[in-house]
Motif scaffolding. Structure first.
Motif, PDB file in Angstrom:
ATOM      1  N   LEU A 135      50.784 -17.362 -20.655  1.00 52.35           N
ATOM      2  CA  LEU A 135      50.870 -18.531 -19.606  1.00 52.35           C
ATOM      3  C   LEU A 135      52.389 -18.846 -19.145  1.00 52.35           C
ATOM      4  CD1 LEU A 135      50.054 -21.260 -18.344  1.00 52.35           C
ATOM      5  CD2 LEU A 135      50.669 -22.366 -20.367  1.00 52.35           C
ATOM      6  N   PRO A 175      53.465 -20.945 -16.080  1.00 49.33           N
ATOM      7  CA  PRO A 175      53.434 -21.563 -14.955  1.00 49.33           C
ATOM      8  C   PRO A 175      54.112 -21.268 -13.490  1.00 49.33           C
ATOM      9  CG  PRO A 175      53.760 -22.818 -16.903  1.00 49.33           C
ATOM     10  CD  PRO A 175      54.177 -21.636 -17.152  1.00 49.33           C
ATOM     11  N   ASP A 195      48.901 -15.891 -16.601  1.00 50.41           N
ATOM     12  CA  ASP A 195      48.078 -16.866 -16.043  1.00 50.41           C
ATOM     13  C   ASP A 195      49.177 -17.900 -15.597  1.00 50.41           C
ATOM     14  OD1 ASP A 195      46.714 -19.416 -15.400  1.00 50.41           O
ATOM     15  OD2 ASP A 195      45.234 -18.675 -17.179  1.00 50.41           O
ATOM     16  N   ARG A 205      48.791 -20.730 -13.867  1.00 43.70           N
ATOM     17  CA  ARG A 205      48.493 -22.171 -13.640  1.00 43.70           C
ATOM     18  C   ARG A 205      49.076 -23.183 -14.526  1.00 43.70           C
ATOM     19  NH1 ARG A 205      42.540 -21.716 -15.190  1.00 43.70           N
ATOM     20  NH2 ARG A 205      43.390 -20.527 -16.663  1.00 43.70           N
ATOM     21  N   GLU A 206      49.086 -24.519 -14.305  1.00 40.41           N
ATOM     22  CA  GLU A 206      49.523 -25.426 -15.101  1.00 40.41           C
ATOM     23  C   GLU A 206      49.104 -25.511 -16.693  1.00 40.41           C
ATOM     24  OE1 GLU A 206      52.485 -27.027 -14.429  1.00 40.41           O
ATOM     25  OE2 GLU A 206      52.387 -25.795 -12.656  1.00 40.41           O
ATOM     26  N   TRP A 216      47.745 -27.609 -18.690  1.00 39.26           N
ATOM     27  CA  TRP A 216      46.679 -28.598 -18.730  1.00 39.26           C
ATOM     28  C   TRP A 216      45.533 -27.499 -18.242  1.00 39.26           C
ATOM     29  CZ3 TRP A 216      43.684 -29.746 -14.746  1.00 39.26           C
ATOM     30  CH2 TRP A 216      44.167 -29.673 -13.390  1.00 39.26           C
ATOM     31  N   GLU A 217      45.787 -26.882 -17.085  1.00 34.23           N
ATOM     32  CA  GLU A 217      44.606 -25.706 -16.655  1.00 34.23           C
ATOM     33  C   GLU A 217      44.356 -24.816 -17.713  1.00 34.23           C
ATOM     34  OE1 GLU A 217      45.047 -25.895 -11.729  1.00 34.23           O
ATOM     35  OE2 GLU A 217      47.014 -25.284 -12.880  1.00 34.23           O
ATOM     36  N   TYR A 218      45.262 -24.208 -18.055  1.00 38.79           N
ATOM     37  CA  TYR A 218      45.541 -23.032 -19.144  1.00 38.79           C
ATOM     38  C   TYR A 218      44.614 -23.551 -20.241  1.00 38.79           C
ATOM     39  CZ  TYR A 218      46.789 -19.421 -22.150  1.00 38.79           C
ATOM     40  OH  TYR A 218      47.117 -18.286 -23.038  1.00 38.79           O
ATOM     41  N   ARG A 219      44.891 -24.867 -20.698  1.00 45.27           N
ATOM     42  CA  ARG A 219      44.128 -25.551 -21.794  1.00 45.27           C
ATOM     43  C   ARG A 219      42.571 -25.430 -21.702  1.00 45.27           C
ATOM     44  NH1 ARG A 219      48.845 -28.283 -22.532  1.00 45.27           N
ATOM     45  NH2 ARG A 219      47.947 -30.163 -21.285  1.00 45.27           N
ATOM     46  N   LYS A 220      42.198 -25.780 -20.401  1.00 46.01           N
ATOM     47  CA  LYS A 220      40.891 -25.941 -19.940  1.00 46.01           C
ATOM     48  C   LYS A 220      39.913 -24.534 -20.151  1.00 46.01           C
ATOM     49  CE  LYS A 220      39.343 -28.925 -16.965  1.00 46.01           C
ATOM     50  NZ  LYS A 220      39.286 -29.725 -15.488  1.00 46.01           N
ATOM     51  N   ALA A 221      40.673 -23.382 -19.773  1.00 48.44           N
ATOM     52  CA  ALA A 221      40.037 -22.414 -19.595  1.00 48.44           C
ATOM     53  C   ALA A 221      41.136 -20.919 -19.509  1.00 48.44           C
ATOM     54  CB  ALA A 221      38.931 -22.289 -18.656  1.00 48.44           C
ATOM     55  N   HIS A 222      40.941 -20.086 -20.066  1.00 45.67           N
ATOM     56  CA  HIS A 222      41.912 -19.020 -19.630  1.00 45.67           C
ATOM     57  C   HIS A 222      41.233 -17.746 -20.398  1.00 45.67           C
ATOM     58  CE1 HIS A 222      43.388 -20.237 -23.390  1.00 45.67           C
ATOM     59  NE2 HIS A 222      43.529 -18.997 -23.607  1.00 45.67           N
TER      60      HIS A 222
END
Length: 57
Positions: free
Chosen positions: A38, A40, A21, A23-24, A26-32
């Protein structure tokens, strides 16, 4: 490395392919995807060796 269709991803993931993944955090924490690694996008060049060899779809 490029984009793949969701069905191709689902088949590869079900077969045990790793998911990276880019993404940043904070984006990863929202959904993955469960078990996604991770890395970035801004760090990918420096951390590309962390991707298992032969894992790129």
């Amino acid at each position: 490395m490029g984009e793949i269709e969701i069905g191709e991803f689902a088949d590869a993931w079900a077969a045990g392919a790793p998911d990276v993944d880019v993404r940043e955090p904070w984006e990863y924490r929202k959904a993955h995807v469960p078990g996604a690694q991770l890395l970035p996008l801004g760090q990918l060049g420096d951390r590309v060796t962390e991707i298992p060899s032969g894992a790129v779809v």
